[in-house]
Scaffold this motif. Structure first.
Motif, PDB file in Angstrom:
ATOM      1  N   UNK A 190     -52.300  35.910  -2.205  1.00 28.21           N
ATOM      2  CA  UNK A 190     -52.338  36.187  -0.764  1.00 28.21           C
ATOM      3  C   UNK A 190     -53.361  37.283  -0.508  1.00 28.21           C
ATOM      4  N   UNK A 191     -53.878  37.315   0.699  1.00 32.54           N
ATOM      5  CA  UNK A 191     -54.645  38.489   1.094  1.00 32.54           C
ATOM      6  C   UNK A 191     -56.121  38.250   1.261  1.00 32.54           C
ATOM      7  N   UNK A 192     -56.782  39.320   1.677  1.00 36.61           N
ATOM      8  CA  UNK A 192     -58.216  39.297   1.934  1.00 36.61           C
ATOM      9  C   UNK A 192     -58.908  40.246   0.969  1.00 36.61           C
ATOM     10  N   UNK A 193     -60.115  39.853   0.575  1.00 34.96           N
ATOM     11  CA  UNK A 193     -60.976  40.721  -0.240  1.00 34.96           C
ATOM     12  C   UNK A 193     -60.176  41.384  -1.364  1.00 34.96           C
ATOM     13  N   UNK A 194     -60.433  42.682  -1.577  1.00 28.26           N
ATOM     14  CA  UNK A 194     -59.693  43.361  -2.636  1.00 28.26           C
ATOM     15  C   UNK A 194     -58.237  43.592  -2.244  1.00 28.26           C
ATOM     16  N   UNK A 195     -57.973  43.485  -0.961  1.00 21.57           N
ATOM     17  CA  UNK A 195     -56.588  43.645  -0.496  1.00 21.57           C
ATOM     18  C   UNK A 195     -55.832  42.352  -0.787  1.00 21.57           C
ATOM     19  N   UNK A 196     -55.761  42.024  -2.058  1.00 23.25           N
ATOM     20  CA  UNK A 196     -55.153  40.759  -2.452  1.00 23.25           C
ATOM     21  C   UNK A 196     -53.960  40.989  -3.361  1.00 23.25           C
ATOM     22  N   UNK A 197     -52.994  40.097  -3.237  1.00 22.04           N
ATOM     23  CA  UNK A 197     -51.832  40.111  -4.117  1.00 22.04           C
ATOM     24  C   UNK A 197     -51.871  38.835  -4.957  1.00 22.04           C
ATOM     25  N   UNK A 198     -51.781  38.988  -6.257  1.00 19.79           N
ATOM     26  CA  UNK A 198     -51.747  37.832  -7.147  1.00 19.79           C
ATOM     27  C   UNK A 198     -50.315  37.691  -7.663  1.00 19.79           C
ATOM     28  N   UNK A 199     -49.741  36.530  -7.456  1.00 18.71           N
ATOM     29  CA  UNK A 199     -48.315  36.361  -7.723  1.00 18.71           C
ATOM     30  C   UNK A 199     -48.069  35.956  -9.173  1.00 18.71           C
ATOM     31  N   UNK A 200     -47.231  36.733  -9.858  1.00 20.03           N
ATOM     32  CA  UNK A 200     -46.855  36.405 -11.223  1.00 20.03           C
ATOM     33  C   UNK A 200     -45.673  35.432 -11.200  1.00 20.03           C
ATOM     34  N   UNK A 201     -45.322  34.924 -12.366  1.00 23.87           N
ATOM     35  CA  UNK A 201     -44.379  33.791 -12.394  1.00 23.87           C
ATOM     36  C   UNK A 201     -42.968  34.171 -11.946  1.00 23.87           C
ATOM     37  N   UNK A 202     -42.594  35.453 -12.024  1.00 27.30           N
ATOM     38  CA  UNK A 202     -41.238  35.829 -11.630  1.00 27.30           C
ATOM     39  C   UNK A 202     -41.154  36.228 -10.157  1.00 27.30           C
ATOM     40  N   UNK A 203     -42.181  35.927  -9.385  1.00 30.54           N
ATOM     41  CA  UNK A 203     -42.153  36.238  -7.954  1.00 30.54           C
ATOM     42  C   UNK A 203     -41.046  35.410  -7.300  1.00 30.54           C
ATOM     43  N   UNK A 204     -40.205  36.099  -6.543  1.00 34.44           N
ATOM     44  CA  UNK A 204     -39.056  35.434  -5.920  1.00 34.44           C
ATOM     45  C   UNK A 204     -38.986  35.887  -4.463  1.00 34.44           C
ATOM     46  N   UNK A 205     -39.225  34.966  -3.558  1.00 36.24           N
ATOM     47  CA  UNK A 205     -39.272  35.318  -2.140  1.00 36.24           C
ATOM     48  C   UNK A 205     -37.952  35.885  -1.624  1.00 36.24           C
ATOM     49  N   UNK A 206     -36.871  35.608  -2.324  1.00 37.00           N
ATOM     50  CA  UNK A 206     -35.573  36.068  -1.816  1.00 37.00           C
ATOM     51  C   UNK A 206     -35.280  37.516  -2.220  1.00 37.00           C
TER      52      UNK A 206
END
Lengths: 391, 487
Positions: free
Chosen positions: A143-159
């Protein structure tokens, strides 16, 4: 290499450094860290799908990460800093070992913890010499723009309340890595670049970084850090892929490295960061412009020029052949020779343009139908690409 | 020696009416026929890069003298379109080269910056070859005061102020259930500029021209003081663009900025083009992420850009490009010019950020301390004109504010505001999405989760994942040659 599947007892698990290949030697080295996150257990269709899951599984990161790792092991050539190690983390629905020349490796899942530990080891390997080179490649959700980005690892849990603790804050990570001795640090990010609603909140946390930022990261070094970032796509754009196949970005990277981005300005064929970006842009556009209203275009950030790869052999690049006035090339057969070996390729009645990937050199192309010559052209194959009209 | 040279005249033709002097870097790569291996780069002759103008007038061509022999001619437009040619230079002869973009050939609305080229593929080109009137669902305002149209939090604020934007976004976020359809318009002084909105040949895109009647007196030292912004509001939200004004332009065109806006797939997309006969291409290359090509232009135009500081905003743009591509030693001129930019223009945040970035890169206790002061200063000057300035401001603050609680709070605030900026644009701009919703874990009655209703994130992503499957089924025209997969 044969495609045999090793038995479980033959599998050697990777260590916490996730290194699947290493090459000992004196002097500066290139250390590669590749992260392919395709299987997200808490996402839609995952085994532990959480009620708030907003994203689905990805089928491309695993083949992409593996293809990239294999390319580095087999083909990467940079004499000032030869390959020192390749670390690989992959999540996939059915975990599959990674075959290396020294045996099969059971890979670790790129949850944030495994990722974080592998980064610390990667940092340490790079920290031995300012002339080391570090390469980071990520393929997965982002998610995100430019360097302001988040890269989601496999244990990411939206809840989870602390969901963003399972994401990498790319900007902070890159800034933090500046304190590593290795002055050249390349980041390839193959992920969507759209903002998430959570991050709109002022003060929201975009993720974590295993390497923290310090005020004067190069205080003890002679060289300034050069950290080019290559993004698969522009801001607010998705990164594309074919299902169960390598991503567009990976395809473009590999094609560019194998020849399309090669230049022989210094006598031998080599790829620099600028020629890489241009070749990748061309490839991405051709692969996506027929199917998407916004063809994927990689983006490069700030970077001083440098050589990325020296080709061990002549480059392979495309030749596009067409006929006048939109006349189809088929039905018929295109005849040409590669290395003295005659080849033929059939052309269909709706093929307006023929694309051939050929080693550097000169070619005679002849289009034949029912035994009669229809058109021909002489054309060389040379990076980035050549286009010729069959007359 | 001269008789072993030939002259080449080169220019680029592409869409758009405006001629641009510093247009497109065209590289002449000397080649030599190797009987065994084919055509290789000739090491004995130099590679030459000529900055070719974009122009239909042969008199505008850039010229260069090249040693005789064969050359590959290569250029990349900001859109990514590659133009290639080959030429044999003969002694004492003059050779004309015109590189033509595809736009010029058959697509009148295809701009060399690329926006239209991408968007138009999905549209029905060829069916509506007449200009349409402006669509009524697009509202454009310009001014120096931002007005929120929210029903419950009416407010006016300074669109150059970090604090004001932060307060606005915080308020909007905290009252998100009430503010789903609020937008922003601009009012106050328009600094002599006016807006014309017109349709294009494509029904979903419109062209906004921002121009002025006469050339005003420009007080350069005041640049940044009053920040002129444009607001474009459509069905899917608003875009607020900080205009680089006053821009000291030096040509006869009345239009200063042309913004192509497209409402497509629930998104309001825009591409601003700077109509400037000298520096228009720099911005376009910067916008498309091809900084190295912008740097090629600067190599041959550095002095024109910096020396007299006639156009501080163009100089700031040049500063971003140079800082992005060159190390910047003390012996170089441009770091000194950055210092001038920071000092001579006390209201221009970009100058202070550029200088701070250079100091941070140099490192050392004193430099870091000076950078810290400059960053603090830049925040008080306001939002940078250029997006790269926002990114570098965040980076510099992150690095120089580790022991400064005040600055850590500032950083939090700036990052919060930056998340509503469109960092893909060269000019600083904000995205105000309609129907912005809630945190992804919070689903109030009547609303879908945030990322599908508000920012259209989840739905879009899922949509594209679906497309991934569709993509699989399509008959690919250009076959993908797969790399060897061992696993």
């Amino acid at each position: 290499m044969s495609e045999q599947t090793p038995r479980d007892e033959e599998l050697e698990p990777v260590g916490p450094d996730c290194v699947v290949y290493s090459e000992e030697g004196e002097g500066p080295r290139t250390h590669v860290l590749i992260v392919g996150v395709g299987h997200y257990p808490y996402f839609i269709d995952g085994p532990r799908e959480s009620p708030g899951a907003e994203l689905s599984q990805l089928t491309s990161p695993s083949p992409s990460a593996r293809a990239l790792a294999n390319w580095f092991i087999d083909e990467y050539r940079y004499p000032p800093a030869p390959l020192g190690s390749v670390a690989l983390l992959v999540s996939e629905e059915i975990p599959t070992p990674f075959l290396t020349p020294s045996g099969a490796r059971q890979l670790l899942d790129p949850d944030y913890n495994n990722f974080s530990v592998s980064v610390e080891h990667w940092f340490d390997r790079g920290n031995t010499d300012e002339n080391n080179r570090l390469i980071f490649m990520f393929c997965g959700h982002g998610y995100g723009f430019a360097q302001e980005s988040s890269l989601l690892m496999s244990d990411f849990d939206f809840s989870r309340q602390a969901r963003w603790d399972s994401a990498l804050d790319l900007g902070k990570f890159v800034l933090g890595m500046a304190k590593c001795a290795a002055a050249e640090q390349l980041y390839f990010i193959d992920a969507c670049r759209r903002p998430h609603g959570d991050l709109v909140s002022p003060g929201a946390v975009a993720g974590r970084t295993p390497i923290h930022v310090i005020a004067d990261p190069r205080a003890n070094y002679q060289s300034k850090v050069n950290t080019p970032l290559f993004f698969a796509t522009g801001n607010d754009e998705p990164a594309l892929s074919r299902a169960n196949n390598v991503s567009i970005f990976t395809t473009a990277f590999l094609k560019a490295m194998r020849g399309m981005a090669a230049r022989d300005d210094s006598g031998e064929w080599s790829v620099n960061n600028y020629s890489l970006l241009e070749a990748m842009a061309h490839i991405s556009d051709r692969l996506t412009n027929e199917f998407f209203s916004n063809p994927q275009q990689p983006q490069g950030g700030q970077a001083r020029a440098f050589v990325l790869h020296c080709l061990p052999k002549d480059p392979i690049s495309p030749v596009y052949l067409y006929r006048d006035g939109g006349t189809p090339c088929g039905p018929g057969d295109l005849h040409y020779s590669v290395g003295g070996k005659p080849l033929s390729r059939s052309c269909t009645h709706d093929e307006i343009e023929i694309e051939l990937e050929l080693p550097f050199g000169k070619y005679d192309f002849t289009l034949v139908h029912n035994g009669s010559r229809i058109a021909s052209v002489k054309q060389e194959a040379r990076p980035t690409w050549k286009r010729a009209r069959l007359l | 020696m001269r008789n072993r040279q030939g002259k080449v005249l080169v220019r680029v033709e592409t869409s758009g009416d405006t001629a641009i002097k510093y247009g497109v870097p065209v590289q002449f790569r000397p080649t030599l026929e190797d009987p065994e291996s084919g055509r290789r780069t000739d090491q004995s002759r130099p590679r030459i890069t000529v900055i070719a103008p974009i122009s239909v007038d042969p008199r505008d061509s850039a010229s260069a003298r090249l040693k005789v022999g064969d050359y590959d001619v290569e250029a990349t437009l900001p859109s990514g379109e590659t133009l290639i040619d080959e030429i044999t230079i003969k002694p004492n002869e003059e050779h004309d080269i015109i590189l033509r973009g595809i736009a010029k050939l058959d697509r009148p609305d295809f701009t060399f910056t690329g926006f239209s080229s991408r968007s138009l593929r999905s549209l029905d080109f060829g069916k509506h070859l007449s200009y349409r009137p402006s669509s009524p669902d697009l509202t454009v305002t310009i001014g120096v005061v931002a007005e929120s149209q929210s029903a419950n939090i009416p407010q006016s604020f300074n669109p150059a102020s970090w604090d004001d934007w932060y307060d606005y976004f915080l308020d909007r976020y905290e009252n998100r259930e009430k503010n789903v359809n609020s937008t922003i318009s601009l009012s106050g002084d328009s600094l002599g500029l006016s807006v014309i909105t017109e349709g294009t040949v494509f029904s979903s895109s419109q062209r906004i021209k921002i121009s002025q009647e006469s050339r005003p007196y420009i007080d350069r030292t005041a640049i940044g003081g009053k920040r002129l912004c444009a607001s474009i509001t459509g069905e899917f939200g608003s875009r607020i663009i900080s205009l680089p004004w006053p821009w000291d332009w030096n040509h006869s065109e009345r239009a200063l900025f042309e913004i192509i806006v497209q409402q497509d797939k629930n998104q309001l997309k825009f591409t601003p083009n700077l109509i400037d006969g000298r520096w228009g291409s720099l911005l376009s290359y910067m916008n498309s992420g091809r900084i190295h090509l912008a740097a090629e232009i600067l190599k041959q135009a550095e002095e024109a850009l910096f020396e007299k500081m006639e156009n501080p905003l163009a100089a700031a743009m040049g500063g971003y490009i140079l800082m992005s591509t060159q190390e910047g030693e003390d012996s170089d001129d441009w770091p000194r010019w950055l210092n001038n930019l920071a000092e001579r223009f006390p209201n221009l945040p970009d100058g202070a950020i550029l200088r701070a970035r250079w100091l941070v890169r140099k490192g050392g206790r004193e430099n870091i301390a000076e950078a810290h002061e400059l960053i603090y200063e830049s925040i008080s000057r306001g939002i940078p004109f250029f997006t790269t300035g926002v990114i570098w401001l965040v980076d510099c603050l992150e690095q120089t504010s580790i022991d400064c609680p005040i600055c850590i709070e500032m950083l939090k605030k700036i990052r919060g505001v930056a998340r509503s900026m469109d960092l893909s644009q060269a000019f600083t701009s904000f995205t105000i999405i309609q129907k912005r919703g809630h945190g992804s874990s919070y689903t109030p009655e009547g609303y879908k989760p945030n990322s599908s209703i508000a920012l259209k994130i989840s739905s879009n992503t899922t949509q594209f994942l679906s497309r991934q499957e569709v993509f699989t089924d399509l008959n690919i025209k250009h076959p993908l040659v797969l790399p060897l997969l061992r696993n």
